[in-house]
Design a protein around this motif. Structure first.
Motif, PDB file in Angstrom:
ATOM      1  N   VAL A 108       0.807  -1.216   0.000  1.00 61.43           N
ATOM      2  CA  VAL A 108       0.000   0.000   0.000  1.00 61.43           C
ATOM      3  C   VAL A 108       0.840   1.266   0.000  1.00 61.43           C
ATOM      4  N   ILE A 109       0.152   2.370  -0.292  1.00 60.55           N
ATOM      5  CA  ILE A 109       0.659   3.726  -0.105  1.00 60.55           C
ATOM      6  C   ILE A 109      -0.131   4.338   1.042  1.00 60.55           C
ATOM      7  N   GLU A 121       9.303   4.143  -5.530  1.00 59.14           N
ATOM      8  CA  GLU A 121       8.511   4.970  -6.440  1.00 59.14           C
ATOM      9  C   GLU A 121       7.146   5.287  -5.840  1.00 59.14           C
ATOM     10  N   ALA A 122       6.533   4.288  -5.226  1.00 62.52           N
ATOM     11  CA  ALA A 122       5.201   4.485  -4.646  1.00 62.52           C
ATOM     12  C   ALA A 122       5.220   5.500  -3.513  1.00 62.52           C
ATOM     13  N   ALA A 123       6.299   5.531  -2.761  1.00 65.17           N
ATOM     14  CA  ALA A 123       6.399   6.484  -1.653  1.00 65.17           C
ATOM     15  C   ALA A 123       6.572   7.914  -2.140  1.00 65.17           C
ATOM     16  N   SER A 124       6.902   8.074  -3.407  1.00 65.18           N
ATOM     17  CA  SER A 124       7.275   9.394  -3.919  1.00 65.18           C
ATOM     18  C   SER A 124       6.139  10.169  -4.570  1.00 65.18           C
ATOM     19  N   ILE A 125       4.949   9.603  -4.694  1.00 71.59           N
ATOM     20  CA  ILE A 125       3.959  10.201  -5.586  1.00 71.59           C
ATOM     21  C   ILE A 125       2.856  11.010  -4.915  1.00 71.59           C
ATOM     22  N   THR A 162      -2.336   4.018 -16.820  1.00 67.25           N
ATOM     23  CA  THR A 162      -2.358   4.056 -18.279  1.00 67.25           C
ATOM     24  C   THR A 162      -0.996   4.402 -18.879  1.00 67.25           C
ATOM     25  N   GLY A 163       0.011   4.510 -18.036  1.00 68.73           N
ATOM     26  CA  GLY A 163       1.360   4.778 -18.521  1.00 68.73           C
ATOM     27  C   GLY A 163       1.624   6.223 -18.880  1.00 68.73           C
ATOM     28  N   LYS A 164       0.763   7.148 -18.434  1.00 71.92           N
ATOM     29  CA  LYS A 164       0.914   8.558 -18.789  1.00 71.92           C
ATOM     30  C   LYS A 164       1.567   9.378 -17.675  1.00 71.92           C
ATOM     31  N   PHE A 165       1.997   8.707 -16.620  1.00 69.01           N
ATOM     32  CA  PHE A 165       2.657   9.404 -15.519  1.00 69.01           C
ATOM     33  C   PHE A 165       3.873   8.592 -15.109  1.00 69.01           C
ATOM     34  N   LYS A 166       5.013   9.264 -15.113  1.00 72.74           N
ATOM     35  CA  LYS A 166       6.282   8.621 -14.772  1.00 72.74           C
ATOM     36  C   LYS A 166       6.763   9.126 -13.416  1.00 72.74           C
ATOM     37  N   THR A 167       7.093   8.204 -12.528  1.00 71.34           N
ATOM     38  CA  THR A 167       7.636   8.611 -11.228  1.00 71.34           C
ATOM     39  C   THR A 167       9.128   8.903 -11.375  1.00 71.34           C
ATOM     40  N   ILE A 168       9.579   9.961 -10.727  1.00 73.27           N
ATOM     41  CA  ILE A 168      10.982  10.367 -10.810  1.00 73.27           C
ATOM     42  C   ILE A 168      11.579  10.392  -9.402  1.00 73.27           C
TER      43      ILE A 168
END
Length: 307
Positions: free
Chosen positions: A88-89, A119-123, A270-276
């Motif tokens: 989970v987030i 990545e999940a913690a960053s959004i 949908t692949g339209k958001f990239k985590t950085i």
């Protein structure tokens, strides 16, 4: 359990790693999460230094951290949305810099399978901030022109991607490696603010997302069309300048809630958001991680890895 805490406001020197009891479920709607990663956010530093103590006081000793990802290891008797073992987030608000944290189930969502824990913690803060500025307050629509400060940063990068998905025309400011990053995220134009005066290049903008404040904020009034919006996540804009340029200018407090995350989570799916994720640190390096973010120029999110 291991946790990061401080007993007084101050520099990063007040941060220490301690051994404290693992939290237990106190509410029937709580879940206990084994934290795998926790994000570092600018507000963590503002709280620690004490500049926010009048509007957001904390009880000492204090464990910082408002967003985390991990695995549910225990649930309250009335929890209906999750089960033990779910990845989970969590929108923790506090106490994410630790090996375990308890959170109400209404502040938790399932981690997208495509994302790692870091990545999940960053959004959450990024997406919630972008949603608040661009859509909830900014009323951004397809075909409108938006100027986003810091398009290579954590919040700015999220804004670029979400504005792009909405069909807006995006002008982003950035510097160094952030220029190429903002372009790769979908910005139509990227202005290196260290080389050029943005106010002499951008024109007829519907919405400005201010992430810097100060003198840089004041210049942004000039790029707006009459009736446009300047929304700041840093400091209240000048009402005198707003009147002079006939624009709507105000400070926006980000809504970091499950509702505010829906749009961004859908875009991830949908692949339209990239985590950085710019850089990761170990839990015991929390002070170093906060200092790294404080220096500035970070392209993406800084995350603590928790073992």
């Amino acid at each position: 359990m291991k946790a990061i805490q401080y007993k007084n406001y101050g520099s990063s020197a007040v941060i220490e790693q301690v051994e404290i009891p693992t939290p237990s479920i106190q509410n029937e709607n709580d879940v206990l999460i084994q934290v795998k990663a926790a994000a570092i956010n600018p507000i963590d530093i503002k709280i620690r230094t004490g500049i926010m103590k009048k509007i957001r006081p904390v009880q000492m000793p204090f464990i910082p951290g408002g967003e985390a990802s991990g695995i549910i290891i225990e649930i309250g008797s009335e929890v209906s949305k999750f089960k033990v073992g779910d990845e989970v987030i969590a929108l923790t608000k506090t106490s994410a810099y630790a090996q375990y944290v308890t959170v109400n189930e209404n502040a938790v969502l399932l981690k997208p399978q495509s994302l790692s824990f870091e990545e999940a913690a960053s959004i959450s803060v990024n997406i919630g901030t972008a949603q608040s500025v661009l859509f909830t307050e900014g009323k951004l629509e397809k075909g409108q022109k938006v100027l986003i400060q810091g398009g290579g940063g954590a919040a700015g990068g999220a804004m670029v991607q979400m504005a792009k998905a909405a069909g807006a025309y995006i002008i982003a400011t950035a510097s160094g490696n952030g220029v190429a990053l903002a372009k790769s995220l979908g910005a139509d134009e990227v202005i290196d603010y260290k080389l050029y005066d943005v106010s002499t290049i951008a024109t007829d903008v519907d919405l400005v997302a201010d992430t810097a404040g100060g003198e840089a904020q004041e210049k942004l009034f000039q790029v707006l069309k009459q009736g446009g919006r300047l929304l700041s996540i840093v400091s209240p804009p000048s009402l005198l300048l707003a009147e002079k340029f006939n624009v709507n200018a105000r400070f926006v407090a980000s809504d970091i809630s499950l509702k505010s995350l829906e749009n961004g989570i859908d875009l991830i799916g949908t692949g339209k958001f990239k985590t950085i994720v710019s850089k990761t640190f170990k839990l015991e390096e929390a002070a170093i991680a906060q200092d790294f973010l404080t220096v500035g120029g970070v392209n993406g999110k800084v995350v603590l890895l928790v073992e």
